[in-house]
Motif scaffolding. Structure first.
Motif, PDB file in Angstrom:
ATOM      1  N   ARG A   1       4.676   5.587 -11.324  1.00 39.58           N
ATOM      2  CA  ARG A   1       5.071   4.234 -11.723  1.00 39.58           C
ATOM      3  C   ARG A   1       5.232   3.341 -10.491  1.00 39.58           C
ATOM      4  N   GLU A   2       5.908   3.842  -9.472  1.00 36.34           N
ATOM      5  CA  GLU A   2       6.139   3.020  -8.278  1.00 36.34           C
ATOM      6  C   GLU A   2       4.845   2.727  -7.535  1.00 36.34           C
ATOM      7  N   LYS A   3       3.917   3.667  -7.521  1.00 39.24           N
ATOM      8  CA  LYS A   3       2.629   3.435  -6.861  1.00 39.24           C
ATOM      9  C   LYS A   3       1.879   2.309  -7.567  1.00 39.24           C
TER      10      LYS A   3
ATOM     11  N   ARG B   1       3.282  -0.132  -9.323  1.00 34.13           N
ATOM     12  CA  ARG B   1       3.997  -1.373  -9.003  1.00 34.13           C
ATOM     13  C   ARG B   1       3.664  -1.850  -7.596  1.00 34.13           C
ATOM     14  N   GLU B   2       3.649  -0.936  -6.632  1.00 37.86           N
ATOM     15  CA  GLU B   2       3.334  -1.302  -5.239  1.00 37.86           C
ATOM     16  C   GLU B   2       1.925  -1.872  -5.136  1.00 37.86           C
ATOM     17  N   PHE B   3       0.985  -1.227  -5.811  1.00 35.01           N
ATOM     18  CA  PHE B   3      -0.397  -1.697  -5.776  1.00 35.01           C
ATOM     19  C   PHE B   3      -0.497  -3.085  -6.402  1.00 35.01           C
TER      20      PHE B   3
ATOM     21  N   THR C   1       1.814  -5.347  -6.755  1.00 32.73           N
ATOM     22  CA  THR C   1       2.463  -6.323  -5.875  1.00 32.73           C
ATOM     23  C   THR C   1       1.549  -6.657  -4.692  1.00 32.73           C
ATOM     24  N   ALA C   2       0.928  -5.638  -4.113  1.00 29.02           N
ATOM     25  CA  ALA C   2       0.063  -5.844  -2.942  1.00 29.02           C
ATOM     26  C   ALA C   2      -1.126  -6.749  -3.246  1.00 29.02           C
TER      27      ALA C   2
ATOM     28  N   TYR D   1       2.165  -4.253 -15.599  1.00 29.72           N
ATOM     29  CA  TYR D   1       1.968  -3.520 -14.348  1.00 29.72           C
ATOM     30  C   TYR D   1       3.303  -3.140 -13.702  1.00 29.72           C
ATOM     31  N   HIS D   2       4.374  -3.754 -14.152  1.00 26.04           N
ATOM     32  CA  HIS D   2       5.674  -3.587 -13.488  1.00 26.04           C
ATOM     33  C   HIS D   2       6.770  -3.051 -14.395  1.00 26.04           C
TER      34      HIS D   2
END
Length: 148
Positions: free
Chosen positions: A22-24, A26-28, A30-31, A39-40
């Motif tokens: 999940r965090e990967k 979200r990080e992607f 956001t990037a 997505y979040h």
């Protein structure tokens, strides 16, 4: 050095499973500036019928680029990565990537041509779950620049 066209059709062994977190996702998202709530936020994704957050459409590049090392590092093919330029990328989805997926990649060399002293290599990476459910196919074209 030109690329050997006899490699067309070669398939590489499946990769080890990649656990989509999940965090990967979200990080992607956001990037790349992707703000869609699905997505979040797991609840936003569930409201759309997904079991968890959904990855943006280009997310599989994380998995397929790592998997493509099988091809790039194949000593028999002889790709000089210091001379590589990315030429094209496209995806064909069966279903979205979601947090919790365990993805496995199988790389296939689809086309090799040599023109003007440069090698053109097109690969397809079939991405499926560890259980064998198809998720996405990703095509990538790289150009291996010839000597100047």
């Amino acid at each position: 050095m030109s690329l050997d066209p006899s490699f067309v059709g070669r398939s590489y062994p499946p990769t080890a499973p990649y656990q989509v977190g999940r965090e990967k996702i979200r990080e992607f998202a956001t990037a790349i500036g992707a703000t869609d709530p699905a997505y979040h936020d797991p609840e936003a994704a569930r409201a759309l019928g997904h079991p968890d957050v959904v990855a943006p459409p280009t997310f599989p590049v994380l998995v397929t680029m790592a998997a493509s090392r099988q091809i790039i590092e194949d000593p028999a093919l002889g790709v000089d990565y210091s001379r590589v330029v990315h030429g094209d990328q496209r995806f064909a989805y069966t279903r979205p990537v979601v947090a919790g997926d365990e993805l496995v990649c199988v790389n296939i060399i689809e086309e090799i041509t040599n023109r003007g002293g440069h090698g053109f290599l097109t690969t397809r990476t079939d991405v499926s779950t560890a259980d064998g459910e198809p998720v996405v196919a990703a095509w990538s074209k790289i150009v291996v620049r010839g000597e100047a």
